[in-house]
Design an enzyme around this catalytic site. Sequence first.
Site, short mmCIF file in Angstrom:
data_model
loop_
_atom_site.label_atom_id
_atom_site.label_comp_id
_atom_site.label_asym_id
_atom_site.label_seq_id
_atom_site.Cartn_x
_atom_site.Cartn_y
_atom_site.Cartn_z
N ILE A 53 -31.46 -49.17 -23.41
CA ILE A 53 -30.50 -48.07 -23.59
C ILE A 53 -29.94 -47.62 -22.24
O ILE A 53 -28.73 -47.37 -22.10
CB ILE A 53 -31.17 -46.89 -24.33
CG1 ILE A 53 -31.58 -47.34 -25.74
CG2 ILE A 53 -30.23 -45.68 -24.40
CD1 ILE A 53 -32.43 -46.34 -26.51
N ASP A 69 -36.16 -46.65 -11.72
CA ASP A 69 -37.07 -47.26 -12.68
C ASP A 69 -38.16 -47.96 -11.86
O ASP A 69 -37.84 -48.73 -10.94
CB ASP A 69 -36.32 -48.30 -13.57
CG ASP A 69 -37.12 -48.72 -14.79
OD1 ASP A 69 -38.32 -49.02 -14.64
OD2 ASP A 69 -36.54 -48.78 -15.88
N THR A 89 -31.52 -38.05 -24.21
CA THR A 89 -31.50 -38.66 -25.56
C THR A 89 -32.79 -39.44 -25.78
O THR A 89 -32.88 -40.24 -26.70
CB THR A 89 -30.31 -39.63 -25.72
OG1 THR A 89 -30.37 -40.57 -24.66
CG2 THR A 89 -28.98 -38.91 -25.73
N SER A 90 -33.79 -39.21 -24.89
CA SER A 90 -34.99 -40.06 -24.95
C SER A 90 -36.12 -39.39 -25.72
O SER A 90 -36.32 -39.67 -26.90
CB SER A 90 -35.38 -40.45 -23.53
OG SER A 90 -36.22 -41.56 -23.58
N ARG A 91 -36.87 -38.52 -25.07
CA ARG A 91 -37.90 -37.74 -25.76
C ARG A 91 -37.95 -36.35 -25.12
O ARG A 91 -37.84 -36.21 -23.89
CB ARG A 91 -39.28 -38.40 -25.62
CG ARG A 91 -39.49 -39.62 -26.50
CD ARG A 91 -39.53 -39.28 -28.00
NE ARG A 91 -39.71 -40.46 -28.83
CZ ARG A 91 -38.72 -41.17 -29.37
NH1 ARG A 91 -37.45 -40.85 -29.15
NH2 ARG A 91 -38.98 -42.21 -30.13
N ASP A 106 -30.54 -34.43 -27.24
CA ASP A 106 -30.63 -34.96 -28.60
C ASP A 106 -32.06 -34.78 -29.11
O ASP A 106 -32.33 -34.93 -30.28
CB ASP A 106 -30.24 -36.44 -28.61
CG ASP A 106 -30.18 -36.99 -30.03
OD1 ASP A 106 -29.62 -36.29 -30.89
OD2 ASP A 106 -30.72 -38.08 -30.27
N GLU A 135 -40.71 -31.56 -30.86
CA GLU A 135 -39.85 -31.92 -31.98
C GLU A 135 -40.69 -32.35 -33.18
O GLU A 135 -41.64 -33.08 -33.03
CB GLU A 135 -39.00 -33.11 -31.52
CG GLU A 135 -37.88 -33.48 -32.42
CD GLU A 135 -37.14 -34.67 -31.84
OE1 GLU A 135 -36.59 -35.42 -32.60
OE2 GLU A 135 -37.14 -34.82 -30.60
N HIS A 150 -31.84 -35.11 -32.93
CA HIS A 150 -32.30 -36.51 -32.84
C HIS A 150 -31.42 -37.42 -33.69
O HIS A 150 -31.88 -38.06 -34.64
CB HIS A 150 -33.78 -36.62 -33.27
CG HIS A 150 -34.44 -37.81 -32.65
ND1 HIS A 150 -35.73 -37.78 -32.17
CD2 HIS A 150 -34.00 -39.08 -32.42
CE1 HIS A 150 -36.05 -38.97 -31.69
NE2 HIS A 150 -35.01 -39.77 -31.83
P1 NAD Z 1 -37.03 -49.72 -22.98
O1 NAD Z 1 -38.49 -49.93 -23.17
O2 NAD Z 1 -36.10 -50.88 -23.14
O3 NAD Z 1 -36.77 -49.08 -21.54
C1 NAD Z 1 -37.49 -48.03 -21.00
C2 NAD Z 1 -37.39 -48.15 -19.49
O4 NAD Z 1 -37.98 -46.98 -18.90
C3 NAD Z 1 -38.12 -49.38 -18.91
O5 NAD Z 1 -37.27 -50.12 -18.09
C4 NAD Z 1 -39.27 -48.75 -18.11
O6 NAD Z 1 -39.61 -49.52 -16.96
C5 NAD Z 1 -38.64 -47.42 -17.72
N1 NAD Z 1 -39.60 -46.45 -17.21
C6 NAD Z 1 -40.92 -46.33 -17.51
N2 NAD Z 1 -41.45 -45.33 -16.77
C7 NAD Z 1 -40.46 -44.83 -16.00
C8 NAD Z 1 -40.41 -43.79 -15.03
N3 NAD Z 1 -41.48 -43.10 -14.66
N4 NAD Z 1 -39.21 -43.54 -14.43
C9 NAD Z 1 -38.11 -44.25 -14.76
N5 NAD Z 1 -38.11 -45.26 -15.68
C10 NAD Z 1 -39.27 -45.54 -16.28
O7 NAD Z 1 -36.63 -48.54 -23.99
P2 NAD Z 1 -35.19 -48.24 -24.61
O8 NAD Z 1 -35.01 -49.02 -25.85
O9 NAD Z 1 -34.17 -48.31 -23.55
O10 NAD Z 1 -35.42 -46.72 -25.07
C11 NAD Z 1 -35.64 -45.69 -24.13
C12 NAD Z 1 -36.15 -44.45 -24.84
O11 NAD Z 1 -35.10 -43.93 -25.69
C13 NAD Z 1 -37.30 -44.72 -25.83
O12 NAD Z 1 -38.55 -44.65 -25.20
C14 NAD Z 1 -37.14 -43.62 -26.85
O13 NAD Z 1 -37.97 -42.55 -26.49
C15 NAD Z 1 -35.69 -43.19 -26.72
N6 NAD Z 1 -34.91 -43.42 -27.94
C16 NAD Z 1 -34.23 -42.36 -28.48
C17 NAD Z 1 -33.45 -42.54 -29.61
C18 NAD Z 1 -32.66 -41.40 -30.21
O14 NAD Z 1 -32.17 -41.51 -31.34
N7 NAD Z 1 -32.49 -40.29 -29.51
C19 NAD Z 1 -33.37 -43.81 -30.20
C20 NAD Z 1 -34.08 -44.87 -29.62
C21 NAD Z 1 -34.84 -44.67 -28.49
#
Ligand code: NAD
Length: 320
Positions: free
Chosen positions: A155, A174, A231-233, A257, A262, A294
């Site tokens: 993402i 990252d 939009t992550s957590r 988001d 949550e 979300h």
């Molecule tokens: P992914 O596993 O492909 O990528 C996550 C990245 O974060 C990895 O490259 C990892 O190395 C990096 N990371 C880990 N620790 C870190 C840190 N301390 N600092 C910086 N980067 C770090 O995951 P993704 O598919 O890209 O999804 C990312 C997040 O988005 C998911 O974990 C989920 O929580 C969230 N998400 C939200 C929705 C939504 O509807 N809002 C939908 C899908 C996913």
Amino acid sequence: SAKPYDKRFFDAALEARSSSSPSNIELVYHDFALGEDTVFLAQGAEAVCVFVNDAVSAPVVEALAREGVKAILLRCAGFNNVALDVAEQRGLLVANVPSYSPEAVAEFAVALIQTINRNTHRAYNRVREGNFALDGLLGRTLHGKTVGIIGTGKIGVATGRILKGFGCRVLAHDPYPSPAFADVGEYRTLDELLPQCDIVSLHCPLTGSTRHIINETTLAKMKPGAILVNTSRGALLDTRAVIKVLKTKHLGGLALDVYEAEGSLFYDDHSGEIIQDDVLMRLTTFHNVIVCGHQAFFTEEALKEIADCTLRNLEQFAET
Ligand code: NAD
């Protein structure tokens, strides 16, 4: 916590399969979040299928194991809501949907950035009241801004790529740099990145080390007036610290988001209504804050892939 839209996409995915080969999968839908008080609903099931708002805590996993459940199938990527250690000890398989539409979330993150940047949310509310005046709506052009992406997984890279297309300079942090980001921007340490960015967008998973990665100290390092997007957590942010910097106007805008606690604190599981929560309610009083429930993943394409991938996980589990 299956919603009517989940049923629609899972029924369609199952039907598509049964037209090629008969399926012996029977799906039972429950529109209740899984928790200690609802785990009895899993009685007789071999697998349960859960989402981010299902609290699959240690006692719940223990109870699932006692009910004879052998697999926990997540309809999402993140698995921070599952007691993985207990699942492993009790021999339960846990499978997620690692990628269902990174573009859906990335596009939504950029939409949030643009909404805050151009005050579209405020303009919309005003126009509904017949007020077309522009005062107070002065925006900022995205072109030429520096954006910081925290987490360059699927993402984060997709978000960076879209923003590069807008003419932004894209920086990222990252601990595990990705080759896919090489043509998008440059990596920096978090301390180097924060003071340089007009916009910071969070795309790392919630883990022990990323919980409250945005806190009083890191917020102070951000460029004054910068916009923060999550939009992550929710728990990546220390929300109380964020409210403080919104008040001092050090933070120029916030788009969420997702938000802390949550699913467990804010929703009435039966009515789906938001329960009054001080922190969330305080956030919604700021003009320069948007909070969504979300929905970044919530597209036709993503829901179709979630249903397909979850059924593939279920079929693989059935074969083992
Ligand atoms: P992914 O596993 O492909 O990528 C996550 C990245 O974060 C990895 O490259 C990892 O190395 C990096 N990371 C880990 N620790 C870190 C840190 N301390 N600092 C910086 N980067 C770090 O995951 P993704 O598919 O890209 O999804 C990312 C997040 O988005 C998911 O974990 C989920 O929580 C969230 N998400 C939200 C929705 C939504 O509807 N809002 C939908 C899908 C996913």
